[in-house]
Design an enzyme around this catalytic site. Structure first.
Site, PDB file in Angstrom:
ATOM      1  CG  ASP A  88      -2.025   0.980   1.212  1.00  0.00           C
ATOM      2  OD1 ASP A  88      -1.928   1.958   0.451  1.00  0.00           O
ATOM      3  OD2 ASP A  88      -3.001   0.806   1.978  1.00  0.00           O
ATOM      4  CG  ASP A  99      -4.050   5.453  -0.052  1.00  0.00           C
ATOM      5  OD1 ASP A  99      -3.337   4.455  -0.193  1.00  0.00           O
ATOM      6  OD2 ASP A  99      -4.776   5.644   0.943  1.00  0.00           O
ATOM      7  CG  HIS A 160      -9.104   7.151   3.126  1.00  0.00           C
ATOM      8  ND1 HIS A 160      -8.147   7.989   2.654  1.00  0.00           N
ATOM      9  CD2 HIS A 160      -8.603   5.891   2.959  1.00  0.00           C
ATOM     10  CE1 HIS A 160      -7.101   7.280   2.243  1.00  0.00           C
ATOM     11  NE2 HIS A 160      -7.347   6.007   2.400  1.00  0.00           N
ATOM     12  CG  HIS A 168      -7.989   8.950   6.802  1.00  0.00           C
ATOM     13  ND1 HIS A 168      -8.748   7.832   6.571  1.00  0.00           N
ATOM     14  CD2 HIS A 168      -6.707   8.570   6.653  1.00  0.00           C
ATOM     15  CE1 HIS A 168      -7.953   6.807   6.306  1.00  0.00           C
ATOM     16  NE2 HIS A 168      -6.705   7.227   6.349  1.00  0.00           N
ATOM     17  CD  GLU A 193      -7.796   1.830   1.898  1.00  0.00           C
ATOM     18  OE1 GLU A 193      -6.874   1.028   2.072  1.00  0.00           O
ATOM     19  OE2 GLU A 193      -7.739   3.010   2.293  1.00  0.00           O
ATOM     20  CD  GLU A 284      -5.904   2.619  -0.964  1.00  0.00           C
ATOM     21  OE1 GLU A 284      -4.909   2.002  -0.554  1.00  0.00           O
ATOM     22  OE2 GLU A 284      -6.380   3.617  -0.404  1.00  0.00           O
TER      23      GLU A 284
END
Ligand code: CO
Length: 298
Positions: A88, A99, A160, A168, A193, A284
């Site tokens: 990740d 991300d 998120h 976040h 994700e 993700e």
């Protein structure tokens, strides 16, 4: 009307392309006999060489470890045949972060369907996201896709929303059915994700001090601590960081970081493992919500 500026979009796209390249590098290089630290160092160096910064330390989750593990300075965790490895990675350009994550099974295919169920759930969500999509139906889609493959979604891990300098930004994207009435809106940046698990709990938990930290607040502390803290603040700001990153900022960083932790200047993220020790897979992407759908950044 686009609800992100041209400047923001340009930076998100760059961050996304770089995070994607780092993810692909990691996926291509995980194999039995090499250490997670080698992979992570190479991926983090790649992000810096491309002109971005890490939005958080590269997370490596092996088998039942779902999130928040990154190798320490002296780590020698070696990948073995059959390991299910989540990678990740986050990159940011001027605070605009992307991300992304993928899962690889080292030299075996026993859990290929579990990994595919997380990837399929991600694909389904990307197809359905547009302004007005309820978060609850995203969760239901993830859950249905993963359960349909014979696995469980990890119910207490979520995607998120993100904003500049904020990983976040308030919205949690569920991986199960929820009663949340929130909907997706144009201009949102979302990290989606899904996590699938072979475990019977379908939940993760963790306690204690983990290897990933975040700055919370300034406090009165010995001058040596303050000197390092100031550098860390400049370097990481509100983004999570690894203890090993602090070695570049101070020759004796480790005990000072421990002091900051005890003083409540920094917090740590506990390593999260599946509660029945079941294997976990993750997929993700970060997306920008457009007027008619979404644009994958990673
Ligand atoms: Co994420």
């Amino acid at each position: 009307m686009p609800s992100v500026s041209d400047e923001a979009l340009k930076n998100y796209l760059r961050a996304g392309a770089i995070a994607k390249e780092a993810r692909e590098f990691g996926v291509a290089h995980v194999r039995a006999g090499i250490t997670s630290l080698e992979i992570v160092n190479a991926m983090e160096n790649l992000i810096y060489e491309r002109g971005a910064r890490c939005a958080f330390p590269v997370n490596i989750g092996v088998n039942e470890v779902a999130a928040h593990y990154t190798p320490s300075r002296d780590n020698n965790l070696v990948f073995k045949t059959g390991d299910v490895v989540k990678i990740d990675v986050g990159a940011h350009v001027d605070g605009y972060a992307a991300d992304t994550a993928a899962t690889v099974e080292v030299s075996t295919t026993r859990y290929a369907n579990m990994i595919k169920s997380a990837e399929d759930a991600l694909t389904m969500v990307i197809e359905m996201v547009r302004p007005g999509t309820p978060l609850s139906s995203i969760g239901a889609t993830v859950s249905r896709t993963i359960r349909g493959a014979g696995y469980r979604p990890v119910e207490n891990l979520t995607g998120h929303s993100m904003e500049r300098f904020n990983l976040h930004a308030g919205l949690s994207i569920p991986n199960i059915e929820t009663k949340d009435k929130s909907v997706v809106a144009e201009g949102m940046i979302l990290a989606i994700e899904p996590f699938s698990t072979a475990g019977s709990a379908g939940k993760v938990g963790g306690r204690g001090r983990g290897p990933i930290y975040k700055i919370i607040r300034d406090r009165k502390a010995p001058s040596e601590v303050m000197a390092l803290f100031g550098k860390m603040n400049n370097e990481f700001g509100g983004f999570p960081f690894a203890g090993r990153w602090c070695d570049k900022l101070h020759p004796n960083a480790e005990p000072l970081v421990t002091k900051m932790f005890r003083l409540g200047m920094i917090m740590s993220y506990p390593i999260l493992t599946e509660l029945s020790n079941g294997l976990v897979a993750q997929a993700e992407h970060s997306v920008l919500v457009t007027s008619t759908g979404c644009r994958v950044l990673t």
